[in-house]
Design a protein around this motif. Structure first.
Motif, PDB file in Angstrom:
ATOM      1  N   TYR A  31       0.801  -1.232  -0.044  1.00  0.00           N
ATOM      2  CA  TYR A  31      -0.078   0.181   0.142  1.00  0.00           C
ATOM      3  C   TYR A  31       0.753   1.254   0.183  1.00  0.00           C
ATOM      4  CZ  TYR A  31      -4.416  -2.307   0.914  1.00  0.00           C
ATOM      5  OH  TYR A  31      -5.342  -3.303   0.832  1.00  0.00           O
ATOM      6  N   GLY A  32       0.524   2.337  -0.761  1.00  0.00           N
ATOM      7  CA  GLY A  32       0.919   3.717  -0.425  1.00  0.00           C
ATOM      8  C   GLY A  32       0.243   4.164   0.734  1.00  0.00           C
ATOM      9  N   MET A  33       1.053   4.761   1.335  1.00  0.00           N
ATOM     10  CA  MET A  33       0.443   5.494   2.609  1.00  0.00           C
ATOM     11  C   MET A  33       0.665   6.986   2.548  1.00  0.00           C
ATOM     12  SD  MET A  33      -0.006   2.792   4.814  1.00  0.00           S
ATOM     13  CE  MET A  33      -0.393   3.694   6.100  1.00  0.00           C
ATOM     14  N   GLY A  34      -0.312   7.577   3.485  1.00  0.00           N
ATOM     15  CA  GLY A  34      -0.142   8.993   3.302  1.00  0.00           C
ATOM     16  C   GLY A  34      -0.942   9.626   4.599  1.00  0.00           C
ATOM     17  N   TRP A  35      -0.863  10.914   4.502  1.00  0.00           N
ATOM     18  CA  TRP A  35      -1.596  11.653   5.711  1.00  0.00           C
ATOM     19  C   TRP A  35      -2.634  12.812   4.979  1.00  0.00           C
ATOM     20  CZ3 TRP A  35      -0.764  10.827  10.857  1.00  0.00           C
ATOM     21  CH2 TRP A  35       0.372   9.882  11.242  1.00  0.00           C
ATOM     22  N   PHE A  36      -3.565  12.839   5.713  1.00  0.00           N
ATOM     23  CA  PHE A  36      -4.626  13.967   5.414  1.00  0.00           C
ATOM     24  C   PHE A  36      -4.805  14.801   6.694  1.00  0.00           C
ATOM     25  CE2 PHE A  36      -5.145  11.428   2.033  1.00  0.00           C
ATOM     26  CZ  PHE A  36      -5.985  10.545   1.713  1.00  0.00           C
ATOM     27  N   ARG A  37      -5.247  15.785   6.588  1.00  0.00           N
ATOM     28  CA  ARG A  37      -5.824  16.658   7.628  1.00  0.00           C
ATOM     29  C   ARG A  37      -7.268  17.485   7.398  1.00  0.00           C
ATOM     30  NH1 ARG A  37      -1.201  21.611   7.410  1.00  0.00           N
ATOM     31  NH2 ARG A  37      -2.009  22.675   5.561  1.00  0.00           N
ATOM     32  N   GLN A  38      -7.858  17.898   8.523  1.00  0.00           N
ATOM     33  CA  GLN A  38      -9.174  18.478   8.202  1.00  0.00           C
ATOM     34  C   GLN A  38      -9.265  19.339   9.386  1.00  0.00           C
ATOM     35  OE1 GLN A  38     -12.617  16.044   7.764  1.00  0.00           O
ATOM     36  NE2 GLN A  38     -13.466  17.435   6.905  1.00  0.00           N
ATOM     37  N   ALA A  39      -9.485  20.717   8.966  1.00  0.00           N
ATOM     38  CA  ALA A  39      -9.517  21.489  10.048  1.00  0.00           C
ATOM     39  C   ALA A  39     -11.088  22.004   9.979  1.00  0.00           C
ATOM     40  CB  ALA A  39      -8.838  22.876   9.620  1.00  0.00           C
ATOM     41  N   PRO A  40     -11.638  22.419  11.328  1.00  0.00           N
ATOM     42  CA  PRO A  40     -12.959  22.723  11.460  1.00  0.00           C
ATOM     43  C   PRO A  40     -13.461  23.598  10.389  1.00  0.00           C
ATOM     44  CG  PRO A  40     -11.694  23.015  13.391  1.00  0.00           C
ATOM     45  CD  PRO A  40     -10.630  22.864  12.499  1.00  0.00           C
ATOM     46  N   GLY A  41     -14.650  23.194   9.986  1.00  0.00           N
ATOM     47  CA  GLY A  41     -15.205  23.882   8.788  1.00  0.00           C
ATOM     48  C   GLY A  41     -14.632  23.758   7.416  1.00  0.00           C
ATOM     49  N   LYS A  42     -13.654  23.047   7.169  1.00  0.00           N
ATOM     50  CA  LYS A  42     -12.889  22.652   5.964  1.00  0.00           C
ATOM     51  C   LYS A  42     -12.749  21.236   5.500  1.00  0.00           C
ATOM     52  CE  LYS A  42      -9.829  26.477   6.684  1.00  0.00           C
ATOM     53  NZ  LYS A  42      -8.358  27.076   6.389  1.00  0.00           N
ATOM     54  N   GLU A  43     -12.744  21.222   4.107  1.00  0.00           N
ATOM     55  CA  GLU A  43     -12.772  19.804   3.605  1.00  0.00           C
ATOM     56  C   GLU A  43     -11.494  19.136   3.990  1.00  0.00           C
ATOM     57  OE1 GLU A  43     -15.450  20.493  -0.226  1.00  0.00           O
ATOM     58  OE2 GLU A  43     -13.490  19.889  -0.339  1.00  0.00           O
ATOM     59  N   ARG A  44     -11.570  17.842   3.883  1.00  0.00           N
ATOM     60  CA  ARG A  44     -10.043  17.215   4.112  1.00  0.00           C
ATOM     61  C   ARG A  44      -9.260  17.562   3.072  1.00  0.00           C
ATOM     62  NH1 ARG A  44     -11.147  10.811   3.596  1.00  0.00           N
ATOM     63  NH2 ARG A  44     -12.421  11.259   5.521  1.00  0.00           N
ATOM     64  N   GLU A  45      -8.023  17.558   3.527  1.00  0.00           N
ATOM     65  CA  GLU A  45      -7.014  17.941   2.620  1.00  0.00           C
ATOM     66  C   GLU A  45      -5.811  16.991   2.496  1.00  0.00           C
ATOM     67  OE1 GLU A  45      -3.676  21.890   2.387  1.00  0.00           O
ATOM     68  OE2 GLU A  45      -4.852  21.535   4.134  1.00  0.00           O
ATOM     69  N   ASP A  89      -1.507  25.386  10.323  1.00  0.00           N
ATOM     70  CA  ASP A  89      -1.497  23.703  10.115  1.00  0.00           C
ATOM     71  C   ASP A  89      -2.180  23.113  11.183  1.00  0.00           C
ATOM     72  OD1 ASP A  89       2.113  24.352   9.613  1.00  0.00           O
ATOM     73  OD2 ASP A  89       0.520  23.589   8.129  1.00  0.00           O
ATOM     74  N   THR A  90      -3.141  23.871  12.069  1.00  0.00           N
ATOM     75  CA  THR A  90      -3.839  23.221  12.934  1.00  0.00           C
ATOM     76  C   THR A  90      -5.044  22.459  12.296  1.00  0.00           C
ATOM     77  OG1 THR A  90      -3.413  24.944  14.853  1.00  0.00           O
ATOM     78  CG2 THR A  90      -5.450  23.791  14.771  1.00  0.00           C
ATOM     79  N   ALA A  91      -5.137  21.046  12.975  1.00  0.00           N
ATOM     80  CA  ALA A  91      -6.184  20.247  12.185  1.00  0.00           C
ATOM     81  C   ALA A  91      -5.989  19.138  13.020  1.00  0.00           C
ATOM     82  CB  ALA A  91      -5.847  20.128  10.858  1.00  0.00           C
ATOM     83  N   VAL A  92      -6.834  17.986  12.562  1.00  0.00           N
ATOM     84  CA  VAL A  92      -6.991  16.827  12.783  1.00  0.00           C
ATOM     85  C   VAL A  92      -6.158  16.205  11.752  1.00  0.00           C
ATOM     86  CG1 VAL A  92      -8.101  14.616  13.536  1.00  0.00           C
ATOM     87  CG2 VAL A  92      -8.960  16.805  14.272  1.00  0.00           C
ATOM     88  N   GLN A 115      -8.039   6.881  12.855  1.00  0.00           N
ATOM     89  CA  GLN A 115      -8.931   7.812  13.737  1.00  0.00           C
ATOM     90  C   GLN A 115      -8.680   9.533  13.832  1.00  0.00           C
ATOM     91  OE1 GLN A 115     -12.069   6.923  15.159  1.00  0.00           O
ATOM     92  NE2 GLN A 115     -11.720   5.151  13.880  1.00  0.00           N
ATOM     93  N   GLY A 116      -7.387   9.568  13.630  1.00  0.00           N
ATOM     94  CA  GLY A 116      -6.880  10.979  13.658  1.00  0.00           C
ATOM     95  C   GLY A 116      -6.105  11.305  14.899  1.00  0.00           C
ATOM     96  N   THR A 117      -5.308  12.281  14.825  1.00  0.00           N
ATOM     97  CA  THR A 117      -4.908  12.738  16.045  1.00  0.00           C
ATOM     98  C   THR A 117      -4.757  14.327  15.863  1.00  0.00           C
ATOM     99  OG1 THR A 117      -2.770  13.062  17.271  1.00  0.00           O
ATOM    100  CG2 THR A 117      -2.509  12.799  15.183  1.00  0.00           C
ATOM    101  N   GLN A 118      -4.966  15.125  16.983  1.00  0.00           N
ATOM    102  CA  GLN A 118      -5.236  16.672  16.798  1.00  0.00           C
ATOM    103  C   GLN A 118      -3.775  17.235  16.905  1.00  0.00           C
ATOM    104  OE1 GLN A 118      -8.099  18.659  16.728  1.00  0.00           O
ATOM    105  NE2 GLN A 118      -6.667  20.147  16.438  1.00  0.00           N
ATOM    106  N   VAL A 119      -3.315  18.201  16.289  1.00  0.00           N
ATOM    107  CA  VAL A 119      -2.549  19.185  15.929  1.00  0.00           C
ATOM    108  C   VAL A 119      -2.902  20.567  16.380  1.00  0.00           C
ATOM    109  CG1 VAL A 119      -0.341  19.984  14.895  1.00  0.00           C
ATOM    110  CG2 VAL A 119      -0.829  17.577  14.685  1.00  0.00           C
ATOM    111  N   THR A 120      -2.424  21.398  17.350  1.00  0.00           N
ATOM    112  CA  THR A 120      -2.921  22.699  17.434  1.00  0.00           C
ATOM    113  C   THR A 120      -1.665  23.405  17.469  1.00  0.00           C
ATOM    114  OG1 THR A 120      -4.832  21.885  18.873  1.00  0.00           O
ATOM    115  CG2 THR A 120      -3.959  24.147  18.974  1.00  0.00           C
ATOM    116  N   VAL A 121      -1.584  24.466  16.796  1.00  0.00           N
ATOM    117  CA  VAL A 121      -0.259  25.413  16.636  1.00  0.00           C
ATOM    118  C   VAL A 121      -0.864  26.715  17.136  1.00  0.00           C
ATOM    119  CG1 VAL A 121       1.456  26.338  15.270  1.00  0.00           C
ATOM    120  CG2 VAL A 121       0.521  24.024  14.786  1.00  0.00           C
ATOM    121  N   SER A 122      -0.426  27.043  18.236  1.00  0.00           N
ATOM    122  CA  SER A 122      -0.590  28.414  18.796  1.00  0.00           C
ATOM    123  C   SER A 122       0.088  28.766  19.728  1.00  0.00           C
ATOM    124  CB  SER A 122      -2.176  28.236  19.585  1.00  0.00           C
ATOM    125  OG  SER A 122      -2.726  29.104  20.294  1.00  0.00           O
ATOM    126  N   SER A 123       0.096  30.102  19.969  1.00  0.00           N
ATOM    127  CA  SER A 123       0.989  30.860  20.936  1.00  0.00           C
ATOM    128  C   SER A 123       0.347  30.949  22.193  1.00  0.00           C
ATOM    129  CB  SER A 123       1.715  32.094  20.426  1.00  0.00           C
ATOM    130  OG  SER A 123       0.606  33.172  19.870  1.00  0.00           O
TER     131      SER A 123
END
Length: 123
Positions: A31-45, A89-92, A115-123
């Motif tokens: 299998y090819g492997m990849g990463w997607f992300r999805q921020a609140p209110g946005k489509e999967r990227e 870059d903040t997203a699941v 299932q996803g993991t949350q990444v939050t980039v904030s000061s």
């Protein structure tokens, strides 16, 4: 089939995080492997993908030069090293597996999805 992500968390802008995904229940090297992300209110990227051999890597435009994907076919794991993180870059972040690499890259779709993991980039 299981794809279990780990490594998410809170980081300041400019910082780094490393996400990992442990795969089981299917023939990982097929299998090819990849990463997607999805921020609140946005489509999967689409974020990044790597071929079954690990030789070919692909990245979304917004992360090129900052993120690096890698895989270990002996451990059935795939990782995403994220540097110079930005607030946007903040997203699941989701780990994904598909027999067709182009499907990961073009459609942000996959045979299997974690299932996803949350990444939050904030000061």
């Amino acid at each position: 089939v299981q794809l279990v992500e780990s490594g998410g968390g809170l980081v300041q802008p400019g910082g780094s995080l490393r996400l990992s995904c442990a795969a089981s229940g299917f023939t990982f090297r097929d299998y090819g492997m990849g990463w997607f992300r999805q921020a609140p209110g946005k489509e999967r990227e689409f974020v990044a993908a790597v071929s079954w051999s690990g030789v070919s890597e692909y990245y979304g435009e917004s992360v090129k030069g900052r993120f690096t994907i890698s895989r270990d076919n002996t451990e059935d794991t795939v990782s995403l090293q994220m540097n110079s993180l930005k607030v946007e870059d903040t997203a699941v972040y989701f780990c994904a597996a598909d027999r067709t690499l182009s499907r990961l890259r073009v459609s942000a779709e996959s045979d299997y999805l974690g299932q996803g993991t949350q990444v939050t980039v904030s000061s």
